[in-house]
Design a protein around this motif. Structure first.
Motif, PDB file in Angstrom:
ATOM      1  N   PHE A  93      31.327  42.025  53.689  1.00 17.35           N
ATOM      2  CA  PHE A  93      32.348  42.738  52.938  1.00 17.35           C
ATOM      3  C   PHE A  93      32.160  42.489  51.447  1.00 17.35           C
ATOM      4  O   PHE A  93      31.696  41.415  51.035  1.00 17.35           O
ATOM      5  CB  PHE A  93      33.752  42.296  53.375  1.00 17.35           C
ATOM      6  N   SER A  94      32.537  43.468  50.645  1.00 16.50           N
ATOM      7  CA  SER A  94      32.295  43.375  49.198  1.00 16.50           C
ATOM      8  C   SER A  94      33.048  42.212  48.561  1.00 16.50           C
ATOM      9  O   SER A  94      32.658  41.735  47.498  1.00 16.50           O
ATOM     10  CB  SER A  94      32.710  44.687  48.519  1.00 16.50           C
ATOM     11  N   SER A  95      34.095  41.736  49.204  1.00 18.54           N
ATOM     12  CA  SER A  95      34.907  40.661  48.624  1.00 18.54           C
ATOM     13  C   SER A  95      34.510  39.280  49.123  1.00 18.54           C
ATOM     14  O   SER A  95      35.148  38.289  48.777  1.00 18.54           O
ATOM     15  CB  SER A  95      36.388  40.903  48.954  1.00 18.54           C
ATOM     16  N   ASP A  96      33.447  39.174  49.920  1.00 19.85           N
ATOM     17  CA  ASP A  96      33.118  37.909  50.569  1.00 19.85           C
ATOM     18  C   ASP A  96      32.625  36.826  49.611  1.00 19.85           C
ATOM     19  O   ASP A  96      33.048  35.691  49.690  1.00 19.85           O
ATOM     20  CB  ASP A  96      32.056  38.133  51.652  1.00 19.85           C
ATOM     21  N   ALA A 154      36.531  50.373  61.679  1.00 20.13           N
ATOM     22  CA  ALA A 154      36.889  48.976  61.935  1.00 20.13           C
ATOM     23  C   ALA A 154      36.660  48.120  60.694  1.00 20.13           C
ATOM     24  O   ALA A 154      37.494  47.269  60.341  1.00 20.13           O
ATOM     25  CB  ALA A 154      36.088  48.438  63.111  1.00 20.13           C
ATOM     26  N   GLN A 155      35.538  48.327  60.011  1.00 19.62           N
ATOM     27  CA  GLN A 155      35.261  47.564  58.793  1.00 19.62           C
ATOM     28  C   GLN A 155      36.244  47.913  57.681  1.00 19.62           C
ATOM     29  O   GLN A 155      36.709  47.031  56.945  1.00 19.62           O
ATOM     30  CB  GLN A 155      33.836  47.829  58.319  1.00 19.62           C
ATOM     31  N   ASP A 156      36.580  49.194  57.560  1.00 15.61           N
ATOM     32  CA  ASP A 156      37.486  49.606  56.485  1.00 15.61           C
ATOM     33  C   ASP A 156      38.884  49.025  56.667  1.00 15.61           C
ATOM     34  O   ASP A 156      39.476  48.499  55.712  1.00 15.61           O
ATOM     35  CB  ASP A 156      37.559  51.136  56.430  1.00 15.61           C
ATOM     36  N   VAL A 157      39.405  49.090  57.881  1.00 14.30           N
ATOM     37  CA  VAL A 157      40.759  48.564  58.087  1.00 14.30           C
ATOM     38  C   VAL A 157      40.754  47.042  57.991  1.00 14.30           C
ATOM     39  O   VAL A 157      41.737  46.435  57.522  1.00 14.30           O
ATOM     40  CB  VAL A 157      41.344  49.034  59.439  1.00 14.30           C
ATOM     41  N   SER A 158      39.645  46.398  58.349  1.00 13.38           N
ATOM     42  CA  SER A 158      39.541  44.941  58.199  1.00 13.38           C
ATOM     43  C   SER A 158      39.522  44.552  56.728  1.00 13.38           C
ATOM     44  O   SER A 158      40.136  43.553  56.329  1.00 13.38           O
ATOM     45  CB  SER A 158      38.287  44.426  58.905  1.00 13.38           C
ATOM     46  N   ALA A 159      38.802  45.333  55.915  1.00 10.30           N
ATOM     47  CA  ALA A 159      38.795  45.071  54.472  1.00 10.30           C
ATOM     48  C   ALA A 159      40.186  45.254  53.886  1.00 10.30           C
ATOM     49  O   ALA A 159      40.634  44.471  53.036  1.00 10.30           O
ATOM     50  CB  ALA A 159      37.804  45.999  53.781  1.00 10.30           C
ATOM     51  N   PHE A 160      40.889  46.297  54.336  1.00 10.02           N
ATOM     52  CA  PHE A 160      42.251  46.532  53.860  1.00 10.02           C
ATOM     53  C   PHE A 160      43.166  45.365  54.224  1.00 10.02           C
ATOM     54  O   PHE A 160      43.992  44.922  53.405  1.00 10.02           O
ATOM     55  CB  PHE A 160      42.789  47.834  54.448  1.00 10.02           C
ATOM     56  N   LEU A 161      43.028  44.840  55.431  1.00  8.08           N
ATOM     57  CA  LEU A 161      43.875  43.730  55.861  1.00  8.08           C
ATOM     58  C   LEU A 161      43.506  42.429  55.157  1.00  8.08           C
ATOM     59  O   LEU A 161      44.342  41.534  55.028  1.00  8.08           O
ATOM     60  CB  LEU A 161      43.794  43.564  57.381  1.00  8.08           C
ATOM     61  N   THR A 162      42.265  42.330  54.680  1.00  6.82           N
ATOM     62  CA  THR A 162      41.912  41.202  53.817  1.00  6.82           C
ATOM     63  C   THR A 162      42.691  41.292  52.511  1.00  6.82           C
ATOM     64  O   THR A 162      43.185  40.283  51.988  1.00  6.82           O
ATOM     65  CB  THR A 162      40.400  41.193  53.531  1.00  6.82           C
ATOM     66  N   TRP A 163      42.799  42.513  51.990  1.00  4.29           N
ATOM     67  CA  TRP A 163      43.567  42.704  50.750  1.00  4.29           C
ATOM     68  C   TRP A 163      45.047  42.416  50.965  1.00  4.29           C
ATOM     69  O   TRP A 163      45.684  41.794  50.106  1.00  4.29           O
ATOM     70  CB  TRP A 163      43.386  44.133  50.241  1.00  4.29           C
ATOM     71  N   THR A 164      45.636  42.860  52.076  1.00  3.92           N
ATOM     72  CA  THR A 164      47.061  42.594  52.306  1.00  3.92           C
ATOM     73  C   THR A 164      47.338  41.096  52.383  1.00  3.92           C
ATOM     74  O   THR A 164      48.405  40.637  51.979  1.00  3.92           O
ATOM     75  CB  THR A 164      47.565  43.267  53.598  1.00  3.92           C
ATOM     76  N   ALA A 165      46.360  40.340  52.905  1.00  3.71           N
ATOM     77  CA  ALA A 165      46.544  38.895  53.014  1.00  3.71           C
ATOM     78  C   ALA A 165      46.322  38.183  51.685  1.00  3.71           C
ATOM     79  O   ALA A 165      46.948  37.157  51.410  1.00  3.71           O
ATOM     80  CB  ALA A 165      45.595  38.328  54.071  1.00  3.71           C
TER      81      ALA A 165
END
Length: 278
Positions: free
Chosen positions: A50-53, A228-239
């Protein structure tokens, strides 16, 4: 005398601890615990990038918007985001009008203390995502902090979403077949086999079941893995909505500490240069 007694007591407890450890280790070697289906067939998260890793990584706002679209159209029927306010979506690139439109699409429960009734109204940007009233079995978790609450974070979420499989004939990496080793491990009715879930059986059916389940406006192909990757990245942002800012601040602090340390060392060398040996 007190010192001798203290030493003896300490030695006694140390020996007791060593004996207990040795006895436990010997028992484990002689009679190892029986293998379980979960131990042999539970899979660790797949490797996703992920780009934020990385330490220098930042969120990809386009991906976050795609992830929000997947959440809104696929996940929101069962899972809430109670820690997130609609106006927070401005941080991932939505403007005021878009945020108002998103908020208006949700009904916010309002309690009337005079009558004891709960009515609803259209959402406002200042509201948080409302709780979800789920009519099925179980209690779907709130997703606001899910990537922080699960080992593996976003990779775990993406692996789980793409990891549903047929249990019949399922083999692990060693070639062992689940139902041949554990005939009683057959997934009960109403549950679904997923080797990325802790006990292999999950109450949630595959939420992302086919390609093009949502339509991306940026032209990205909406494959199951991409969604799946997109919604996982979004949930990383929410956290961790402040993740980018935290990294920027962290690097600035490290730079300052490095400069201050260098300055202090140079000052030390300058002040004490001619005074050693005195």
């Amino acid at each position: 005398m007190i010192r001798i007694i203290s030493i003896l007591v300490g030695a006694f407890f140390s020996l007791a601890l060593l004996w207990s450890f040795g006895n436990g280790a010997a028992s484990f070697i002689k009679e190892p615990p029986a293998a379980t289906a979960e131990a042999l067939f539970h899979q660790h998260p797949k490797h996703y990038s992920f780009s934020s890793d990385s330490a220098f990584g930042t969120f990809d706002k386009q991906q976050l918007q795609r992830g929000f679209k997947v959440y809104k159209e696929v996940c929101a029927a069962c899972h809430a985001l109670k820690q997130v306010a609609f106006r927070d979506l401005k941080a991932i690139g939505y403007n005021d009008d878009e945020v108002k439109a998103v908020a208006k699409g949700f009904q916010i429960p309002v309690y009337n203390p005079a009558t004891g009734e709960v009515n609803t109204r259209d959402g406002l940007p200042t509201d948080h995502f409302p709780p979800v009233v789920y009519a099925g079995q179980g209690n779907p978790p709130d997703l606001s902090l899910i990537t922080k609450a699960r080992h593996g974070g976003a990779a775990y979420v993406a692996s789980l979403l793409t990891g549903y499989a047929e249990q019949e004939g399922y083999k692990n990496e060693k070639g062992q077949e689940l139902l041949k080793l554990f005939p009683d491990a057959k997934t009960p009715d109403g549950l679904y086999f997923n080797p990325y879930f802790a006990n292999l059986n999950i109450a949630m059916p595959a939420p992302i079941a086919s390609d093009d389940q949502v339509t991306y406006t940026d032209g990205t192909k909406a494959t199951v893995d991409q969604m799946a990757q997109d919604v996982s990245a979004f949930l990383t942002w929410t956290a961790e909505p402040k993740l980018d800012k935290r990294k920027q601040t962290g690097w600035a602090v490290l730079g300052f500490l490095l400069f201050a340390t260098t300055l202090a060392y140079m000052a030390y060398r300058n002040i004490w240069a001619g005074k050693k040996g005195h």
